[in-house]
Design an enzyme around this catalytic site. Structure first.
Site, mmCIF file in Angstrom:
data_model
loop_
_atom_site.group_PDB
_atom_site.id
_atom_site.type_symbol
_atom_site.label_atom_id
_atom_site.label_comp_id
_atom_site.label_asym_id
_atom_site.label_seq_id
_atom_site.Cartn_x
_atom_site.Cartn_y
_atom_site.Cartn_z
ATOM 1 N N ASP A 178 1.622 9.908 -35.594
ATOM 2 C CA ASP A 178 0.622 10.974 -35.677
ATOM 3 C C ASP A 178 0.754 11.842 -36.922
ATOM 4 O O ASP A 178 -0.065 12.716 -37.152
ATOM 5 C CB ASP A 178 0.691 11.862 -34.420
ATOM 6 C CG ASP A 178 2.040 12.535 -34.279
ATOM 7 O OD1 ASP A 178 2.956 12.205 -35.047
ATOM 8 O OD2 ASP A 178 2.178 13.401 -33.393
ATOM 9 N N ASP A 183 -5.456 -7.672 10.872
ATOM 10 C CA ASP A 183 -4.860 -6.507 11.537
ATOM 11 C C ASP A 183 -5.463 -6.304 12.929
ATOM 12 O O ASP A 183 -4.760 -6.052 13.902
ATOM 13 C CB ASP A 183 -5.070 -5.246 10.696
ATOM 14 C CG ASP A 183 -4.164 -5.223 9.471
ATOM 15 O OD1 ASP A 183 -3.239 -6.049 9.401
ATOM 16 O OD2 ASP A 183 -4.392 -4.386 8.577
ATOM 17 N N HIS A 221 0.815 -1.213 0.000
ATOM 18 C CA HIS A 221 0.000 0.000 0.000
ATOM 19 C C HIS A 221 0.849 1.263 0.000
ATOM 20 O O HIS A 221 0.369 2.334 0.345
ATOM 21 C CB HIS A 221 -0.912 0.031 1.231
ATOM 22 C CG HIS A 221 -1.769 -1.180 1.356
ATOM 23 N ND1 HIS A 221 -2.597 -1.584 0.342
ATOM 24 C CD2 HIS A 221 -1.916 -2.087 2.347
ATOM 25 C CE1 HIS A 221 -3.227 -2.692 0.719
ATOM 26 N NE2 HIS A 221 -2.819 -3.025 1.932
ATOM 27 N N ASP A 230 5.874 8.298 -33.839
ATOM 28 C CA ASP A 230 4.795 8.029 -32.897
ATOM 29 C C ASP A 230 3.447 7.886 -33.578
ATOM 30 O O ASP A 230 2.424 7.816 -32.908
ATOM 31 C CB ASP A 230 4.732 9.123 -31.834
ATOM 32 C CG ASP A 230 4.521 10.485 -32.454
ATOM 33 O OD1 ASP A 230 4.638 10.587 -33.700
ATOM 34 O OD2 ASP A 230 4.246 11.436 -31.717
ATOM 35 N N HIS A 239 -6.789 -4.735 -1.506
ATOM 36 C CA HIS A 239 -5.971 -5.944 -1.481
ATOM 37 C C HIS A 239 -6.152 -6.745 -2.742
ATOM 38 O O HIS A 239 -6.050 -7.965 -2.747
ATOM 39 C CB HIS A 239 -6.315 -6.783 -0.254
ATOM 40 C CG HIS A 239 -5.988 -6.068 1.008
ATOM 41 N ND1 HIS A 239 -6.946 -5.439 1.764
ATOM 42 C CD2 HIS A 239 -4.804 -5.817 1.594
ATOM 43 C CE1 HIS A 239 -6.360 -4.863 2.800
ATOM 44 N NE2 HIS A 239 -5.062 -5.064 2.707
HETATM 45 P P1 ADP Z 1 6.584 14.351 -33.855
HETATM 46 O O1 ADP Z 1 5.415 13.430 -33.824
HETATM 47 O O2 ADP Z 1 7.865 13.695 -33.456
HETATM 48 O O3 ADP Z 1 6.370 15.635 -33.167
HETATM 49 P P2 ADP Z 1 5.841 14.696 -36.615
HETATM 50 O O4 ADP Z 1 5.101 13.409 -36.656
HETATM 51 O O5 ADP Z 1 5.060 15.953 -36.668
HETATM 52 O O6 ADP Z 1 6.847 14.727 -35.395
HETATM 53 O O7 ADP Z 1 6.870 14.749 -37.819
HETATM 54 C C1 ADP Z 1 7.840 13.750 -38.005
HETATM 55 C C2 ADP Z 1 8.755 14.218 -39.099
HETATM 56 O O8 ADP Z 1 9.346 15.459 -38.741
HETATM 57 C C3 ADP Z 1 9.920 13.309 -39.325
HETATM 58 O O9 ADP Z 1 9.558 12.256 -40.198
HETATM 59 C C4 ADP Z 1 10.949 14.231 -39.949
HETATM 60 O O10 ADP Z 1 10.784 14.319 -41.346
HETATM 61 C C5 ADP Z 1 10.580 15.579 -39.409
HETATM 62 N N1 ADP Z 1 11.553 16.076 -38.456
HETATM 63 C C6 ADP Z 1 11.802 15.611 -37.223
HETATM 64 N N2 ADP Z 1 12.774 16.338 -36.631
HETATM 65 C C7 ADP Z 1 13.153 17.273 -37.531
HETATM 66 C C8 ADP Z 1 14.123 18.326 -37.534
HETATM 67 N N3 ADP Z 1 14.879 18.551 -36.468
HETATM 68 N N4 ADP Z 1 14.230 19.088 -38.636
HETATM 69 C C9 ADP Z 1 13.458 18.859 -39.711
HETATM 70 N N5 ADP Z 1 12.526 17.896 -39.766
HETATM 71 C C10 ADP Z 1 12.378 17.106 -38.699
HETATM 72 MG MG MG Z 2 4.973 11.948 -35.229
#
Ligand code: ADP
Ligand code: MG
Length: 566
Positions: free
Chosen positions: A394, A112, A59, A392, A221
């Site tokens: 996005d 306890d 805990h 990542d 628990h």
């Molecule tokens: P994050 O999710 O990491 O914020 P994005 O998904 O918006 O980034 O973009 C990713 C792309 O950004 C990469 O594939 C690369 O082309 C570009 N990138 C990352 N770092 C740099 C940098 N320092 N200068 C120019 N382009 C970059």
């Molecule tokens: Mg990204």
């Protein structure tokens, strides 16, 4: 089971050693799993009441984290989710107990109660003045008489604090016991679990929950709750917890309360803040006066996800006791009050006046914008797929979101002077794209805009230079060069081709084709190398063979412009 432990049998001992080793105010009893204030002897000689709590381990930070000046004198640690032995409790009582007596603060669990109770009995037979209070703040169990009674949950920590302040102030055992009992009588807690926990010795969860199920009214628990219900959302869940907790205390408008929002172990701080916000809202709606609120991990169930909500109806002197400073490492301080979201106005930017005029409504600009929007929307899943592999995941979504935002304002945008247009695109990108790309494109577009500012009707060489300046702004801001595996690997080669045309003008279509090819080659070359910028750079050689998503995106929009220009 993956846990940062060495063996299931050494968990508690190694944990206690770790807790004591990282504090200069705590010590442990030799031969017993008891954590004590290192100054307990001085306290005893000063005639102060000793406070002892404890119970099963698992805990944390309860209860060793509440040992310190102003709170507990000692904490007795059992095995994980198992009551400590009578002998361990007795060792604690004998060691820290003095003429002023000892108060045991026990959570209401059979083991306890028996072990602390028997130890108290034995100590009394040895001539020590020992009393015991039992915390039973769990209000999930409706029919306490049909069970072993309400369990002791996170509200116990508030009892430690209130009794601790009384003992520190030099009150008698009777008075300290009374303060503790009064807190217990005005305390209610209910919890919800989102995922179970794993007791090291068991190696697997006590119960399982489907993706969309939660347990209401569970204990600490790892036991299942009172009801299993479908998962809804934070507001709904917190509303139900608060309703039960507030009702059980019969709280009425104007009643002063303290709230303790407890993380059961694995809930992100982000979610805890959302829970706290909703709990405050519920209290305010009921007209309660929230004099103090704490949010954090106070009494956990190993790595269970979920939370509990505790309300303490404040009686005279309780708030003061809660606010008295303590040296206990896990006590979070005075606590916040009120529950009003204060907002201050953000400073607005001084706006740059539009340049206005000139090439308003050039159909090629509109066609290019439309082509870029369409291409980025279409490429969303492709770019997302690449970013999932090396970033990542996005990028596709972010660029498509930006494209749609531009589309929504297309009529207005297409009529602007190119410098104003690029500035607007920069602002839209900054607001809607997000991530690395959002910031870099916004910077590039802004720099490109300034290079077109002086031209009434920019020609294609002006546009090439603008693109070049924009690309250099991106390189500057992102501190990246060609070959670093970024969008620049596509952008800079294309820019080089287009800027060369300004030196030896030729067929625009052919130059554009060559620019697109140069961008493509750039992506291909860089996909054979590791990354030196952005998230991909953390992946080392794992990215090799996958084209850089940001660079592919450049090819997508560049090619769209090429097609739009015929
Ligand atoms: P994050 O999710 O990491 O914020 P994005 O998904 O918006 O980034 O973009 C990713 C792309 O950004 C990469 O594939 C690369 O082309 C570009 N990138 C990352 N770092 C740099 C940098 N320092 N200068 C120019 N382009 C970059
Ligand atoms: Mg990204």
């Amino acid at each position: 089971m993956k846990k940062l432990i060495n063996s299931t049998s050494s968990v508690v001992d190694e944990m206690i050693e770790g807790i004591v080793a990282t504090s200069d105010r705590l010590a442990m009893l030799a031969g017993a799993r008891v954590v004590v204030r290192s100054d307990f002897a001085a306290l005893r000689d000063a005639g102060k009441v000793a406070l002892i709590s404890g119970g099963g381990s698992g805990h944390e930070p309860a209860h060793a984290g509440y040992v310190g000046q102003g709170m507990l004198t000692a904490a007795v640690c059992g095995d994980v989710f198992t009551s400590p032995s009578t002998d361990a409790v007795l060792a604690a009582i004998r060691t820290v107990g003095g003429p002023a007596g000892v108060l045991l603060i026990v959570k209401n669990y059979t083991g306890d109660r028996l072990n602390f109770g028997l130890a108290a009995e034995l100590a009394r037979a040895e001539g020590l003045d020992v009393r015991m209070v039992v915390v039973a703040d769990d209000v999930a169990l409706a029919q306490a008489s049909e069970t072993a009674g309400r369990r002791g949950l996170a509200g116990t920590v508030l009892v430690h604090k209130i009794a601790g302040a009384a003992a520190e102030a030099g009150l008698s055992l009777g008075e300290v016991s009374l303060a503790a009992q009064q807190a217990i009588d005005h305390l209610a807690t209910m919890g919800v679990g989102l995922s179970p926990c794993i007791v090291p010795a068991a190696g697997k969860p006590n119960f399982t929950l489907a993706e969309d199920e939660i347990e209401f009214g569970l204990g600490i628990h790892g036991e299942a709750g009172v009801t299993r219900e479908p998962f809804t959302n934070a507001s709904d869940i917190v509303q139900r917890l608060c309703a039960r907790v507030f009702d059980s205390l019969r709280l009425a408008p104007g009643d002063p309360v303290a709230l303790l929002i407890n993380n059961l172990g694995a809930t992100p701080a982000m979610e805890m803040a959302i829970v706290a916000r909703e709990a405050l809202d519920q209290a305010v709606r009921r007209g309660l006066v929230v004099d103090a609120i704490w949010v954090g991990s106070f009494l956990t169930a190993i790595e269970m996800a979920g939370c509990s909500i505790t309300a303490l109806k404040l009686r005279p002197t309780m708030l003061e006791a809660l606010r008295t400073p303590t040296a206990a490492p896990a006590w979070p301080g005075a606590g916040a009050g009120a529950g009003v979201v204060r907002r201050v106005a953000a400073q607005q930017a001084v706006s740059v006046p539009d340049r206005g005029g000139a090439t308003a409504g050039d159909p090629r600009i509109r066609a290019s914008l439309q082509a870029v929007i369409g291409a980025l929307v279409e490429a969303e899943s492709y770019l997302t797929g690449l970013d999932q592999q090396v970033g990542d995941g996005d990028l596709g979504l972010n660029l498509a979101r930006g494209a749609k935002a531009i589309e929504a304002e297309l009529d207005n945008l297409a009529g602007q002077h190119p410098a104003d247009l690029l500035r607007s695109l920069s602002a839209i990108t900054r607001r809607t794209v997000g991530g690395t790309s959002g910031a870099l494109y916004a910077a590039g577009l802004l720099r490109a805009a300034t290079t077109l500012q002086a031209r009434d009707v920019p020609d294609r060489y002006d546009w090439s230079r603008a693109l070049g300046e924009g690309a250099r702004a991106i390189a500057e801001l992102g501190d990246a060069r060609i070959g670093d595996r970024t969008m620049l690997d596509a952008l800079l080669p294309a820019v080089a081709v287009l800027e060369a045309e300004a030196e030896s003008p030729g067929d625009a279509g052919a130059w554009l084709d060559e620019a697109v090819s140069a961008a493509r080659r750039g992506v291909r070359d860089s996909s054979a190398t590791a990354s030196r910028r952005g998230r991909s750079s953390y992946l080392g050689a794992r990215v090799i063979g996958v084209p850089d998503p940001g660079a592919e995106a450049v090819v997508v929009w560049l090619q769209a412009i090429r097609h739009a220009l015929g």
